[in-house]
Structures are given as C-alpha cells and as structure tokens.
Write an enzyme that holds these catalytic residues in place. Structure first.
Site, PDB file in Angstrom:
ATOM      1  N   HIS A   1      -8.443   5.744   3.696  1.00  0.00           N
ATOM      2  CA  HIS A   1      -8.148   4.465   3.256  1.00  0.00           C
ATOM      3  C   HIS A   1      -8.334   3.940   1.805  1.00  0.00           C
ATOM      4  CE1 HIS A   1     -10.178   0.283   3.303  1.00  0.00           C
ATOM      5  NE2 HIS A   1      -8.955  -0.086   3.314  1.00  0.00           N
TER       6      HIS A   1
ATOM      7  N   ASN B   1     -15.597  -2.421   3.431  1.00  0.00           N
ATOM      8  CA  ASN B   1     -15.284  -3.840   4.295  1.00  0.00           C
ATOM      9  C   ASN B   1     -16.415  -4.162   5.167  1.00  0.00           C
ATOM     10  OD1 ASN B   1     -12.843  -4.496   3.097  1.00  0.00           O
ATOM     11  ND2 ASN B   1     -11.433  -3.227   4.296  1.00  0.00           N
TER      12      ASN B   1
ATOM     13  N   VAL C   1       1.752   1.205   7.366  1.00  0.00           N
ATOM     14  CA  VAL C   1       2.597  -0.148   8.080  1.00  0.00           C
ATOM     15  C   VAL C   1       1.606  -1.193   8.631  1.00  0.00           C
ATOM     16  CG1 VAL C   1       4.337   1.630   9.061  1.00  0.00           C
ATOM     17  CG2 VAL C   1       2.515   0.704  10.604  1.00  0.00           C
ATOM     18  N   VAL C   2       2.048  -2.347   9.217  1.00  0.00           N
ATOM     19  CA  VAL C   2       1.509  -3.451   9.635  1.00  0.00           C
ATOM     20  C   VAL C   2       0.055  -2.930  10.362  1.00  0.00           C
ATOM     21  CG1 VAL C   2       3.188  -5.262   9.395  1.00  0.00           C
ATOM     22  CG2 VAL C   2       2.818  -3.724  11.780  1.00  0.00           C
ATOM     23  N   GLU C   3      -0.833  -3.790  10.131  1.00  0.00           N
ATOM     24  CA  GLU C   3      -2.159  -3.600  10.860  1.00  0.00           C
ATOM     25  C   GLU C   3      -2.018  -3.924  12.255  1.00  0.00           C
ATOM     26  OE1 GLU C   3      -4.178  -1.781   9.382  1.00  0.00           O
ATOM     27  OE2 GLU C   3      -6.316  -2.653   9.995  1.00  0.00           O
TER      28      GLU C   3
ATOM     29  N   LYS D   1       1.130   1.274  15.258  1.00  0.00           N
ATOM     30  CA  LYS D   1       0.683   2.635  14.419  1.00  0.00           C
ATOM     31  C   LYS D   1       0.493   3.553  15.537  1.00  0.00           C
ATOM     32  CE  LYS D   1      -2.218   0.390  10.938  1.00  0.00           C
ATOM     33  NZ  LYS D   1      -1.537   0.587   9.780  1.00  0.00           N
TER      34      LYS D   1
ATOM     35  N   GLU E   1     -11.465   6.003   1.090  1.00  0.00           N
ATOM     36  CA  GLU E   1     -12.674   6.340   2.080  1.00  0.00           C
ATOM     37  C   GLU E   1     -11.979   7.137   2.905  1.00  0.00           C
ATOM     38  OE1 GLU E   1     -14.978   2.086   2.397  1.00  0.00           O
ATOM     39  OE2 GLU E   1     -13.141   2.526   3.556  1.00  0.00           O
TER      40      GLU E   1
ATOM     41  N   MET F   1       0.815  -1.153  -0.054  1.00  0.00           N
ATOM     42  CA  MET F   1      -0.089   0.006   0.039  1.00  0.00           C
ATOM     43  C   MET F   1       1.069   1.325  -0.037  1.00  0.00           C
ATOM     44  SD  MET F   1      -3.231  -1.141  -0.399  1.00  0.00           S
ATOM     45  CE  MET F   1      -3.867   0.443  -0.297  1.00  0.00           C
TER      46      MET F   1
ATOM     47  N   ASP G   1      10.693   3.487   5.450  1.00  0.00           N
ATOM     48  CA  ASP G   1      10.497   1.982   6.230  1.00  0.00           C
ATOM     49  C   ASP G   1      11.732   1.709   6.743  1.00  0.00           C
ATOM     50  OD1 ASP G   1       8.470  -0.533   4.649  1.00  0.00           O
ATOM     51  OD2 ASP G   1      10.262  -1.054   6.062  1.00  0.00           O
TER      52      ASP G   1
ATOM     53  N   ASN H   1      -6.416  -1.683  -2.993  1.00  0.00           N
ATOM     54  CA  ASN H   1      -5.293  -2.295  -3.472  1.00  0.00           C
ATOM     55  C   ASN H   1      -5.519  -2.719  -4.789  1.00  0.00           C
ATOM     56  OD1 ASN H   1      -2.752  -3.532  -3.804  1.00  0.00           O
ATOM     57  ND2 ASN H   1      -3.246  -5.158  -2.247  1.00  0.00           N
TER      58      ASN H   1
HETATM   59  P1  NAI Z   1       2.950  -4.543   4.126  1.00  0.00           P
HETATM   60  O1  NAI Z   1       3.069  -5.589   5.177  1.00  0.00           O
HETATM   61  O2  NAI Z   1       2.910  -4.673   2.516  1.00  0.00           O
HETATM   62  O3  NAI Z   1       3.537  -3.243   4.710  1.00  0.00           O
HETATM   63  C1  NAI Z   1       4.126  -2.633   5.655  1.00  0.00           C
HETATM   64  C2  NAI Z   1       5.294  -2.024   5.715  1.00  0.00           C
HETATM   65  O4  NAI Z   1       5.616  -1.382   6.869  1.00  0.00           O
HETATM   66  C3  NAI Z   1       6.539  -3.104   5.663  1.00  0.00           C
HETATM   67  O5  NAI Z   1       7.388  -2.842   4.520  1.00  0.00           O
HETATM   68  C4  NAI Z   1       7.314  -2.776   6.989  1.00  0.00           C
HETATM   69  O6  NAI Z   1       8.491  -3.134   6.939  1.00  0.00           O
HETATM   70  C5  NAI Z   1       6.770  -1.392   7.304  1.00  0.00           C
HETATM   71  N1  NAI Z   1       6.846  -0.860   8.699  1.00  0.00           N
HETATM   72  C6  NAI Z   1       6.342  -1.617   9.892  1.00  0.00           C
HETATM   73  N2  NAI Z   1       6.644  -0.893  11.111  1.00  0.00           N
HETATM   74  C7  NAI Z   1       7.250   0.020  10.549  1.00  0.00           C
HETATM   75  C8  NAI Z   1       7.903   1.092  11.211  1.00  0.00           C
HETATM   76  N3  NAI Z   1       7.725   1.332  12.503  1.00  0.00           N
HETATM   77  N4  NAI Z   1       8.317   2.366  10.563  1.00  0.00           N
HETATM   78  C9  NAI Z   1       8.367   2.139   9.216  1.00  0.00           C
HETATM   79  N5  NAI Z   1       7.833   1.138   8.503  1.00  0.00           N
HETATM   80  C10 NAI Z   1       7.701  -0.053   9.184  1.00  0.00           C
HETATM   81  O7  NAI Z   1       1.552  -4.051   4.495  1.00  0.00           O
HETATM   82  P2  NAI Z   1       0.243  -3.478   3.315  1.00  0.00           P
HETATM   83  O8  NAI Z   1      -0.358  -4.493   2.657  1.00  0.00           O
HETATM   84  O9  NAI Z   1       0.866  -2.457   2.734  1.00  0.00           O
HETATM   85  O10 NAI Z   1      -0.548  -2.845   4.186  1.00  0.00           O
HETATM   86  C11 NAI Z   1      -0.338  -1.659   5.067  1.00  0.00           C
HETATM   87  C12 NAI Z   1      -1.380  -0.895   5.644  1.00  0.00           C
HETATM   88  O11 NAI Z   1      -2.461  -0.699   4.795  1.00  0.00           O
HETATM   89  C13 NAI Z   1      -2.136  -1.829   6.879  1.00  0.00           C
HETATM   90  O12 NAI Z   1      -2.669  -0.818   7.977  1.00  0.00           O
HETATM   91  C14 NAI Z   1      -3.341  -2.506   5.852  1.00  0.00           C
HETATM   92  O13 NAI Z   1      -4.428  -2.909   6.896  1.00  0.00           O
HETATM   93  C15 NAI Z   1      -3.717  -1.152   5.257  1.00  0.00           C
HETATM   94  N6  NAI Z   1      -4.280  -1.768   3.954  1.00  0.00           N
HETATM   95  C16 NAI Z   1      -3.863  -2.848   3.143  1.00  0.00           C
HETATM   96  C17 NAI Z   1      -4.689  -3.135   2.018  1.00  0.00           C
HETATM   97  C18 NAI Z   1      -4.286  -4.449   1.166  1.00  0.00           C
HETATM   98  O14 NAI Z   1      -5.238  -4.730   0.298  1.00  0.00           O
HETATM   99  N7  NAI Z   1      -3.112  -5.044   1.596  1.00  0.00           N
HETATM  100  C19 NAI Z   1      -5.746  -2.373   1.560  1.00  0.00           C
HETATM  101  C20 NAI Z   1      -5.974  -1.292   1.941  1.00  0.00           C
HETATM  102  C21 NAI Z   1      -5.410  -0.989   3.344  1.00  0.00           C
END
Ligand code: NAI
Length: 389
Positions: free
Chosen positions: A141, A191, A91-93, A98, A153, A15, A34, A144
């Site tokens: 929001h 969702n 970042v991670v959910e 967060k 959103e 994302m 990151d 993807n």
């Molecule tokens: P992902 O796991 O692909 O990426 C998360 C990134 O955050 C990782 O690269 C990680 O190294 C980094 N990270 C973790 N802690 C950190 C910190 N303290 N400082 C800096 N970087 C840090 O996750 P994804 O799929 O991109 O999701 C991210 C967010 O977006 C989540 O909250 C998720 O719920 C939301 N989201 C995801 C969707 C999806 O379809 N994947 C759709 C809409 C929202």
C-alpha cells in the site's frame, strides 16, 4: 527479485502511474496496463510533464528523464504482463474488479511471480482467495503521491507465504521507501489510526466547542501537525476521506469508535469536496487561503489533548491487537501522514496516566463506547510502564 525483475502495474490512474514512475526511476523495466487507452495516454503525458519539471528543478538530468520514460511500456492488454516478476494492481477500489484481475494475472504470469494489490481498504485475504496460488498474493500500500510519500505498508494475507513477504519487503526497500508490516485488518495502519484526527475534530465542531478554523489552529500550533483536520480533509477531498471512514466503520462490524459523521456526509452530498471543487469546510474561490484565527490558549490545549489522546488510544489498541510492531506503528504515522511524532513515543512523553485520564473523563462524560480506553493503555498506565525504555 532484483533490478532485472520486470514490474507490472495494472491501472494507470493516480496511484498506478506514480508507482510506475517509482519502479522505473529505480531502474526496472515497467509495463503499465490500463483498459482505457485515453487514460493510458493521459498518464504517459502527465509522467512526461512530471519528469520535465524534475529536470527543470535540477533533480534529474534530461538523459535520466529519457531513460526513465524509456523503461516504461504502456499497454492495454493485460496478457502482455506475462514476463513480469512482480505485478502491482492499482485499479478502482472494487473487490469484484480486483478479484477478476487477480484471477487473470494468476494464469498470465510465471509461477514464481508475486502479485500485489495497492488497495487502501479491501481485505488482501479476500483478493488472494480469487487465485489458484493465493500464497503469492500480498498487499503493498503506497501513499499518494507515490513518488513523494516515503511510506509503504506491506500486508500479508492469511494465505501469503512468508518468503513472499520477505522478497516483497526487500524489493520495496530497494526503491528508497520505508516499509512497515501490517496485519490484514481494516485500514491497515495509517487509515485506521488516523480516523480520530478527522472524526474527533468534527465531533468537537458539532458540539459547538469551536469552529473549523479554531480547531485547525489548535492542532497546528499545539499539536505540531502540518495541517489541521479540516484543511487536511479539504486537501484529501471530502468524498475520498468520507469513503475511507465509511469503509473502515463497516469493515469493523460497525464499531462505534469509527462512526462517520453527518457533517462530512452532508459536505459530500453538497459536493463541497474541498480544494478540488473550490469549496469544502473552507472557501477556496478566487485563490482564498485557509483563514487563521486567534484562539484562546486553554481552548486550544483542550481541543488538542482530546484529539491526540484519541489518536494515541488507536495506536495503543493497534499494538494491543498485533496490527503492527511498536516501531512500525510510529514509523507509519510519521512517514505516511507526516505526524510530528510517533503516537506511542508521544504517549510516553505525555505519560500514559494522563492519556488514560483524558479518555476516562470523555468516556464518563459521554457514556459512549467511542471513548473506551484500550486494555493495554489501562494495564500499562496502572503498572507505570512506557513503550520505549
Ligand atoms: P484511479 O481511479 O485514478 O485509477 C484506476 C485506474 O484503473 C483507471 O485508470 C481505470 O481505467 C483502471 N482500471 C479499472 N479497471 C481496470 C481493469 N480491469 N484493467 C485495467 N485497468 C483498469 O484510482 P487511484 O486513485 O489510482 O486508486 C487505485 C487504487 O489505489 C485503489 O485501490 C485505491 O484505493 C488505492 N489507493 C489510492 C490512493 C489515493 O490517494 N488515490 C492512496 C493509496 C491507495
């Protein structure tokens, strides 16, 4: 907020990197942070490949691709986001992670900067509560993949300043996105309302009414959905889809309407995650396609009516509870998950008495709260009202 506003993105996963691409394409300087240098490098390489593909397809020139890349700075230290006027966290959910990031951002950026979270399921209010200035925190929001999906959103927290909502909407609208406003409730709009598309389809399968392929066929052909529920769950990933279902269920204080299913839980336990693992509801090994089947017409109709009436009831209840406006509810489902029609407009077409009748029959037959019709549906059906004039 204007094109000179520097955009910060925290997290360069699926994302974060997509959102960075969107903002840089719209002319902003973007700083992506990151904590893992290899993930940051990977995101940079992937973006380069995505932009090269766009050049090959003739969507952008190679100069434009170079400019977009040139506008993005990749960093590992969050302190470097100091000059950003708008920061989106992706970042991670995980609420604790967060909250820690927002606490840091709150002191790093200038007092007038806006802090946004891309969370899919956590409360924006609880994230905002970690800041000294919670009034500048908001949910933004994306879906993807962020560069392709038009919907965003926008979710004000309880504490958010209305001026921050307006500025955020203006900014995201300027990125050629369709924005809708949602109340800070579990699953926001998409969702939440989409849950029965998966849950009711699985329930129909579990009852032995029809196989996966027959249910998918019904919803594609009679419902007009681009993908049936099982092929869509396999596409999203059963782990991801199950996690959203479980979170929404828990966050709704275990309202039975959102109850997860054993069928999907077992899929996840068996690591049958869908396309990405080669097997889910269907087998994708050796390039196999989702099977299509011939289904009895009356069965197709009854499956589709049951699932779509449940979806309509969710949308009507969301309107009843002030989650979003009529127009935003309909826009969200067509632009966020490609539904063939907005559910409220669709309910008007069916007639609210028919929708209510389907739900009441299910409610009567099963005696489960899952099928309770929204009070707004009852009221409007009784008064022969419609959502649209
Ligand atoms: P992902 O796991 O692909 O990426 C998360 C990134 O955050 C990782 O690269 C990680 O190294 C980094 N990270 C973790 N802690 C950190 C910190 N303290 N400082 C800096 N970087 C840090 O996750 P994804 O799929 O991109 O999701 C991210 C967010 O977006 C989540 O909250 C998720 O719920 C939301 N989201 C995801 C969707 C999806 O379809 N994947 C759709 C809409 C929202």
């Amino acid at each position: 907020m204007n094109k000179q506003t520097i955009i910060g993105v925290v997290g360069s996963g699926a994302m974060g990197s997509g959102i960075a691409q969107v903002a840089a394409t719209q002319g902003h300087q973007v700083m992506v942070v990151d904590k893992q240098p290899e993930i940051l490098e990977n995101a940079k390489v992937k973006l380069n490949a995505v932009l090269n593909r766009l050049v090959e397809k003739g969507k952008i020139s190679s100069d434009e691709a170079a400019e977009i890349e040139g506008r993005i700075t990749w960093v590992t230290n969050i302190d470097e986001l100091e000059s950003c006027g708008f920061v989106i966290e992706a970042v991670v959910e995980d609420l604790n992670v967060k909250q820690a990031i927002f606490k840091q951002l709150d002191v790093i950026v200038a007092p007038g900067a806006i802090l946004a979270s891309n969370t899919s399921s956590l409360s924006i209010t609880s994230i905002a509560a970690s800041c000294e200035k919670p009034e500048r925190v908001i949910g933004v929001h994306f879906f993807n993949p962020a560069p392709l999906m038009p919907l965003v959103e926008i979710i004000p927290a309880v504490q958010t300043d209305p001026e921050v909502v307006a500025e955020t909407k203006t900014l995201v609208d300027s990125w050629a996105k369709t924005t809708v406003l949602a109340r800070d409730t579990p699953g926001f709009i998409v969702n939440r309302i989409a849950r029965p598309f998966y849950g009711e389809a699985i329930r129909i399968y579990e009852e032995g009414v029809a196989e996966y392929a027959a249910i998918d066929h019904a919803l594609r052909t009679k419902g007009g959905f681009r993908m049936g529920p099982f092929e869509l769950m396999d596409f999203i990933g059963n782990d991801v889809n199950y996690a959203v279902t479980e979170t929404v269920f828990r966050e709704f204080f275990y309202d039975p309407r959102y109850k997860p299913s054993f069928t999907q839980k077992r899929m996840v336990e068996a690591k049958r995650l869908g396309r990405k693992s080669g097997k889910g509801y269907y087998d994708y090994s050796n390039g196999r396609l989702v099977p299509d089947v011939v289904v009895d017409d009356a069965l197709s109709t009854s499956i589709t009516e049951r699932v779509v009436a449940m979806l309509m009831n969710e949308a009507i209840d969301a309107l009843f509870l002030g989650v979003a406006s009529r127009d935003d509810l309909d826009l969200a489902m067509t632009k966020g998950v490609n539904y063939p029609k907005g559910l409220l407009r669709w309910a008007d077409e069916w007639g609210l008495e028919k929708v209510l009748d389907i739900l009441e029959k299910l409610h009567h037959e099963y005696g489960e709260d899952r099928y309770r019709p929204s009070p707004l549906l009852r009221r409007m059906a009784a008064n022969k009202q419609t959502f649209y004039p």
